[in-house]
Design a protein around this motif. Structure first.
Motif: not given
Lengths: 331, 331
Positions: A298-312
């Motif tokens: 869950i933490r891994e996916r959260r980090t990935k998602a957070k990074k993606l969100i930062s560019s939206l």
């Protein structure tokens, strides 16, 4: 038959320029879903009204609305209808799921097939599918875009069906691999999150190139959401989860905590085959580190998602999406 | 997930101007449906391949293709995909119907839920629904038209669901009125014929004002088709009907021959309630004139449909539609 007869009771969307604050859009979406369920044709109203009694968290609607936030920080009115359509699709899949899973309860009330019989439940699910497509097809595309919302939804829905079929085919399969598990949840859960992100993007004023980023973010959030749900099945109380817990195991649905535990504790398989009580199984999965392992994913996916969100998009959009991510990740 | 992943195996439509003879278009449609079923994702292929083993009469595809004939006497290539979508939708509804009706056979082979279980059948039906919508959404609209095929299909499908729900709610109801019976079949059968006529019109080069005429013709042909089917349930042999006969009565589905017979023979109701053998019921319905009455209704609809057809398009189109009407009316 008039062509739009089923939509006679849907709110007339305002002009496209008529922007809404996010909270207001969310409130209107919830109202819209409730109204569609409560004002369904008399023939099916008793069933759909039953569904209107309890609302879910509206994660998919929230995702769609957040993604649709424009440069002005506002949500287009059409996004309310799209979000309502996505929630109805979600409801439709839940109804058919509950039949397939033999689940008795949903969101704290009797599952539809328990209360009204399987046959009626199949048809109610079908009805809500069609109603959702009907609403989606009434949403005008932005002029610059070739896609239409009703054009992108079906392919995600076939992914959901395939995920469900994959899950059903692996009932009771203690050899299920982690890889196959992720394929299952990518279909059965993440696909509708992807659809919500895609539709939200589509209703925003983001440049076309951003589309894949949105869809990928939806995928990560959807997978994370399912991982959390699969943990909750092991740790939650019935009251909190608003559905019976440990049901996955009881129904033979093998999820990540158990997959990991089976890998880490080589004696567990035989114990399960010889018969374990639910409490014993829960304890064994926790002792073998199944929950911790899932939480690390869950933490891994959260980090990935957070990074993606930062560019939206804009700051206000990023904030909304981060809040949503927190909500999805809340155990 | 690529967005059109499920359509990777659908034939690339040729240029819009690339017209086909009707017979060629029909052949291509049958091939397309078979290909879509046989090349489904591996996960579901065994089920969809089962469905590909026997073909139906393709009435809805024929209707769509005939309605799409242009002034040049040819069928647009896009109509082949639309006709394939309509046949898949029909298949999807049959799969769910058979679950709801507890039917064992369909088109001479085991019903899907009998062979693979109800859960899988629910999901296969859902999958075909979505696939059909996916195909429909890939068909380009003609430029002059605001409608899109995937925009008109869902509202017809909600009508089908409502018809099915209405039928289910009247299981075993010997008080079912003729009026209510016609409401049921208008939904469960006629709506998809209307959709086929509507989509065919949409792909033709007919003027917009002709739309309602097409839809009305579809309605009459659909009702007639169901009336014939309901007669066949009383008169046909199992071999000819490719499904068990007298199943409607056995399952408690009350149809027009019985409704009339109950009206004409006031002693019949009590006899049924006390228990009649199938042969006795059949004999009683025939003796009371139930079949003759239904046939008189078939003739009425046929006359109406014929009149409507006489105002539709070119001579070659009229001929096609009249042949189709003959096929639908064939007892």
């Amino acid at each position: 038959m008039t062509n739009k007869s089923n939509l006679a009771y849907i709110s007339e969307p305002g002009p496209a320029t008529d922007g809404l604050e996010y909270d207001e859009a969310l409130r209107l979406t919830e109202l819209e879903v409730r109204k569609l369920l409560k004002n369904a044709p008399p023939l099916i109203r008793v069933q759909t009204s039953h569904l209107a009694r309890v609302a879910g968290k509206g994660m998919r609607a929230r995702a769609l609305l957040a993604c649709s936030i424009g440069g002005d920080g506002l949500v287009r009115r059409g996004a309310v209808n799209a979000a309502a359509a996505v929630e109805l699709l979600h409801l439709a899949t839940l109804i058919h799921d509950d039949i397939i899973d033999d689940a008795d309860m949903r969101r704290g009330i009797d599952a539809l097939h328990v209360k009204f019989g399987e046959k009626t439940a199949v048809l109610c699910g079908d009805y809500l599918f069609c109603l959702a497509f009907d609403i989606a097809s009434s949403i005008s595309p932005r002029e610059s875009d070739k896609d239409k919302i009703d054009g992108v939804l079906p392919s995600y829905l076939t992914e959901i069906c395939l995920g469900e079929i994959r899950e059903l085919g692996n009932t009771g399969n203690l050899d299920l691999t982690e890889r196959e598990y992720f394929r299952i949840i990518s279909g059965k859960t993440a696909a509708l999150f992807q659809a919500s992100f895609h539709a939200g993007f589509f209703l925003s004023d983001e440049p076309r190139e951003a589309k894949d980023l949105y869809i990928e973010t939806g995928k990560q959030m959807g997978i994370l959401f399912q991982l959390v749900d699969d943990c909750l099945d092991f740790v939650s109380s019935k009251k909190k989860a608003k559905k019976p817990v440990l049901t996955d195991c009881r129904r033979g649905v093998v999820t990540l905590p158990l997959i990991y535990a089976l890998r880490a504790d080589k004696t567990l398989r035989l114990k399960i085959e010889n018969g374990l009580s639910e409490q014993e199984l829960k304890a064994a999965v926790i002792a073998a580190g199944g929950l911790e392992y899932t939480q690390s994913k869950i933490r891994e996916r959260r980090t990935k998602a957070k990074k993606l969100i930062s560019s939206l998009g804009s700051e206000s959009k990023k904030t909304r999406l981060e809040l949503l991510l927190d909500k999805a990740a809340a155990l």
